[in-house]
Design a protein around this motif. Sequence first.
Motif, PDB file in Angstrom:
ATOM      1  N   VAL A  21       0.855  -1.188   0.000  1.00 43.50           N
ATOM      2  CA  VAL A  21       0.000   0.000   0.000  1.00 43.50           C
ATOM      3  C   VAL A  21       0.888   1.234   0.000  1.00 43.50           C
ATOM      4  N   PHE A  22       0.817   2.014  -1.074  1.00 43.25           N
ATOM      5  CA  PHE A  22       1.613   3.236  -1.191  1.00 43.25           C
ATOM      6  C   PHE A  22       0.861   4.416  -0.573  1.00 43.25           C
ATOM      7  N   ASP A  23       1.640   5.374  -0.065  1.00 45.80           N
ATOM      8  CA  ASP A  23       1.020   6.508   0.634  1.00 45.80           C
ATOM      9  C   ASP A  23       1.521   7.863   0.146  1.00 45.80           C
ATOM     10  N   ARG A  24       2.828   7.974  -0.115  1.00 47.72           N
ATOM     11  CA  ARG A  24       3.417   9.247  -0.532  1.00 47.72           C
ATOM     12  C   ARG A  24       4.270   9.033  -1.772  1.00 47.72           C
ATOM     13  N   ALA A  25       4.516  10.146  -2.479  1.00 47.06           N
ATOM     14  CA  ALA A  25       5.373  10.072  -3.659  1.00 47.06           C
ATOM     15  C   ALA A  25       6.036  11.423  -3.878  1.00 47.06           C
ATOM     16  N   VAL A  26       7.342  11.388  -4.112  1.00 50.65           N
ATOM     17  CA  VAL A  26       8.106  12.617  -4.341  1.00 50.65           C
ATOM     18  C   VAL A  26       9.162  12.331  -5.410  1.00 50.65           C
ATOM     19  N   GLY A  27       9.158  13.116  -6.475  1.00 46.78           N
ATOM     20  CA  GLY A  27      10.175  12.968  -7.501  1.00 46.78           C
ATOM     21  C   GLY A  27      10.158  11.593  -8.130  1.00 46.78           C
ATOM     22  N   SER A  28      11.260  10.874  -7.988  1.00 48.52           N
ATOM     23  CA  SER A  28      11.383   9.528  -8.570  1.00 48.52           C
ATOM     24  C   SER A  28      11.068   8.433  -7.571  1.00 48.52           C
ATOM     25  N   TRP A  29      10.443   8.784  -6.451  1.00 44.57           N
ATOM     26  CA  TRP A  29      10.256   7.815  -5.376  1.00 44.57           C
ATOM     27  C   TRP A  29       8.792   7.681  -4.959  1.00 44.57           C
ATOM     28  N   LEU A  30       8.389   6.433  -4.703  1.00 46.08           N
ATOM     29  CA  LEU A  30       7.105   6.116  -4.074  1.00 46.08           C
ATOM     30  C   LEU A  30       7.385   5.525  -2.701  1.00 46.08           C
ATOM     31  N   TYR A  31       6.537   5.884  -1.719  1.00 43.29           N
ATOM     32  CA  TYR A  31       6.758   5.431  -0.354  1.00 43.29           C
ATOM     33  C   TYR A  31       5.576   4.602   0.129  1.00 43.29           C
ATOM     34  N   ARG A  32       5.892   3.422   0.665  1.00 43.54           N
ATOM     35  CA  ARG A  32       4.888   2.568   1.265  1.00 43.54           C
ATOM     36  C   ARG A  32       4.352   3.250   2.518  1.00 43.54           C
ATOM     37  N   GLU A  33       3.201   2.803   2.998  1.00 39.84           N
ATOM     38  CA  GLU A  33       2.609   3.452   4.163  1.00 39.84           C
ATOM     39  C   GLU A  33       3.469   3.318   5.415  1.00 39.84           C
ATOM     40  N   ASP A  34       4.355   2.325   5.447  1.00 43.01           N
ATOM     41  CA  ASP A  34       5.273   2.204   6.590  1.00 43.01           C
ATOM     42  C   ASP A  34       6.576   2.968   6.361  1.00 43.01           C
ATOM     43  N   GLY A  35       6.669   3.689   5.231  1.00 39.51           N
ATOM     44  CA  GLY A  35       7.819   4.538   4.962  1.00 39.51           C
ATOM     45  C   GLY A  35       8.867   3.947   4.041  1.00 39.51           C
ATOM     46  N   LYS A  36       8.797   2.664   3.719  1.00 38.94           N
ATOM     47  CA  LYS A  36       9.785   2.048   2.821  1.00 38.94           C
ATOM     48  C   LYS A  36       9.715   2.707   1.446  1.00 38.94           C
ATOM     49  N   ALA A  37      10.878   3.042   0.887  1.00 40.28           N
ATOM     50  CA  ALA A  37      10.950   3.773  -0.377  1.00 40.28           C
ATOM     51  C   ALA A  37      11.176   2.829  -1.559  1.00 40.28           C
ATOM     52  N   TYR A  38      10.560   3.162  -2.688  1.00 34.30           N
ATOM     53  CA  TYR A  38      10.748   2.435  -3.942  1.00 34.30           C
ATOM     54  C   TYR A  38      11.125   3.425  -5.038  1.00 34.30           C
ATOM     55  N   LEU A  39      12.201   3.133  -5.736  1.00 35.65           N
ATOM     56  CA  LEU A  39      12.598   3.930  -6.889  1.00 35.65           C
ATOM     57  C   LEU A  39      11.653   3.598  -8.046  1.00 35.65           C
ATOM     58  N   ASP A  40      11.054   4.621  -8.629  1.00 31.57           N
ATOM     59  CA  ASP A  40       9.968   4.427  -9.588  1.00 31.57           C
ATOM     60  C   ASP A  40      10.476   4.540 -11.024  1.00 31.57           C
ATOM     61  N   PHE A  41      10.669   3.395 -11.684  1.00 32.06           N
ATOM     62  CA  PHE A  41      11.027   3.370 -13.100  1.00 32.06           C
ATOM     63  C   PHE A  41       9.812   2.975 -13.946  1.00 32.06           C
ATOM     64  N   PHE A  42       8.631   3.318 -13.416  1.00 30.92           N
ATOM     65  CA  PHE A  42       7.346   3.053 -14.066  1.00 30.92           C
ATOM     66  C   PHE A  42       6.656   4.364 -14.423  1.00 30.92           C
ATOM     67  N   ALA A  43       6.721   5.309 -13.477  1.00 27.73           N
ATOM     68  CA  ALA A  43       6.236   6.685 -13.686  1.00 27.73           C
ATOM     69  C   ALA A  43       4.824   6.742 -14.252  1.00 27.73           C
ATOM     70  N   GLY A  44       3.920   6.021 -13.584  1.00 26.38           N
ATOM     71  CA  GLY A  44       2.524   6.085 -14.003  1.00 26.38           C
ATOM     72  C   GLY A  44       2.318   5.637 -15.430  1.00 26.38           C
ATOM     73  N   ALA A  45       3.073   4.635 -15.863  1.00 29.83           N
ATOM     74  CA  ALA A  45       3.019   4.152 -17.257  1.00 29.83           C
ATOM     75  C   ALA A  45       3.277   5.289 -18.240  1.00 29.83           C
ATOM     76  N   GLY A  46       4.128   6.223 -17.827  1.00 28.36           N
ATOM     77  CA  GLY A  46       4.479   7.341 -18.700  1.00 28.36           C
ATOM     78  C   GLY A  46       3.661   8.597 -18.456  1.00 28.36           C
ATOM     79  N   ALA A  47       2.835   8.603 -17.406  1.00 27.56           N
ATOM     80  CA  ALA A  47       2.017   9.779 -17.099  1.00 27.56           C
ATOM     81  C   ALA A  47       2.727  10.765 -16.179  1.00 27.56           C
ATOM     82  N   LEU A  48       3.919  10.403 -15.703  1.00 26.30           N
ATOM     83  CA  LEU A  48       4.634  11.240 -14.726  1.00 26.30           C
ATOM     84  C   LEU A  48       6.052  11.522 -15.218  1.00 26.30           C
TER      85      LEU A  48
END
Length: 415
Positions: A21-48
């Motif tokens: 479950v994702f909660d926050r997103a900044v720049g190239s990163w998505l953050y899970r609700e517990d704070g774990k960060a994921y580097l986003d190489f998906f970018a909303g299927a090209g929408a971001l």
Amino acid sequence: MSIFEELESEVRSYSRGWPVVFDRAVGSWLYREDGKAYLDFFAGAGALNYGHNNPALKQALIDYIQRDGVTHSLDMYTVAKRDFLETFQDKILAPRELDYKIVFPGPGGANAVEAALKLARKVTGKEAVINFTNAFHGMTLGALSVTGNSMKRGGAGIPLVHATPMPYDKYFDGAFPDFLYFEKLLEDSGSGLNEPAAVIVEGVQGEGGINAARLEWLKGLDDLCKRHGILLILDDVQMGCGRTGPFFSFEDAGIKPDIVCLSKSISGYGIPMALTLIKPELDVWEPGEHNGTFRGISPAFVTATEALRTYWSDDELEKSTKAKGERIGDAFKEIVERYPDANLVAKGRGLARGVEFADGKLAGAVCKEAFDRGLLMETSGPDGEVMKLLPPLTLTDDELGKGLSIIDESVAAVL
């Protein structure tokens, strides 16, 4: 996560590969609700393309909402729409000597495609449309009729008609001259091919497997359409707004399509928005002949305008995108050479990149390994055999390096 499984339809997709479950997103990163960060190489299927919650775009949006700017306006005149139209003309169309009228067809890419197909048929009086193998143009019936993927087409539940597929670039690995089959059918009165109103094509096929058409192939297609009086529709929904380097994926080919479809990153902020650009002589709509309730979402105009001003007043983003794309291309070439028995293929252009594996099981396994290491990327291609990268164009060199390291480790873990 039980509420999602209890109430949300089985049609959900991305959440199955990324079951958190994702909660926050900044720049190239998505953050899970517990704070774990994921580097986003998906970018909303090209929408971001400009990243999550881009600060310049966010501030413009906050300011607009704070002053009670109009949110919903159908196709009424608003200050937000005027600002967008003037900026799009000044920053995008005029510098490229492109002369288009702008249709606001609705909120999504499929809306842009449906408007393009409808208009091409209205202008020409013909029904048939030519599409290409492995194309993807959307999930509505018209867009599905020109889409190649059999699983997605099967979901229509009715015959999908008035469209004929032709081989996309390199479909036969260079065994035949470009457009040999297509042109033969056009010129042979016994071929049975209905005279087409239009050809619809992607400069780079994203969902189809990161298949990047050669620039000379796109130029050849444009020439063929001109010779035979066929309208050329360029679907830039996923590959436009700078994804391949230039604002439009077709710019380096030196062509000017009759109709261009844009969506995904045109709002710049992930807010639904789509455009169908049409040459002025094609603007034969009757008032209200094509419309939709959500074709005037002013917050999208506001963030789109700010994105154009921030990133398209010079060529810095274009140069950066091409350079980062070459870096990925070099890294993928090394991976291909490291595993000669795996028959890998590096693919793509700009910051639309991929590696084709022997099958979807391998590509999916690599994406799962990457997810476990904190990187989001998806698969594409007819059997999900391509590991697909669509990172934000604004990612830093360090973020790119981190992502490539994770991909290296993930490929090694699988192969």
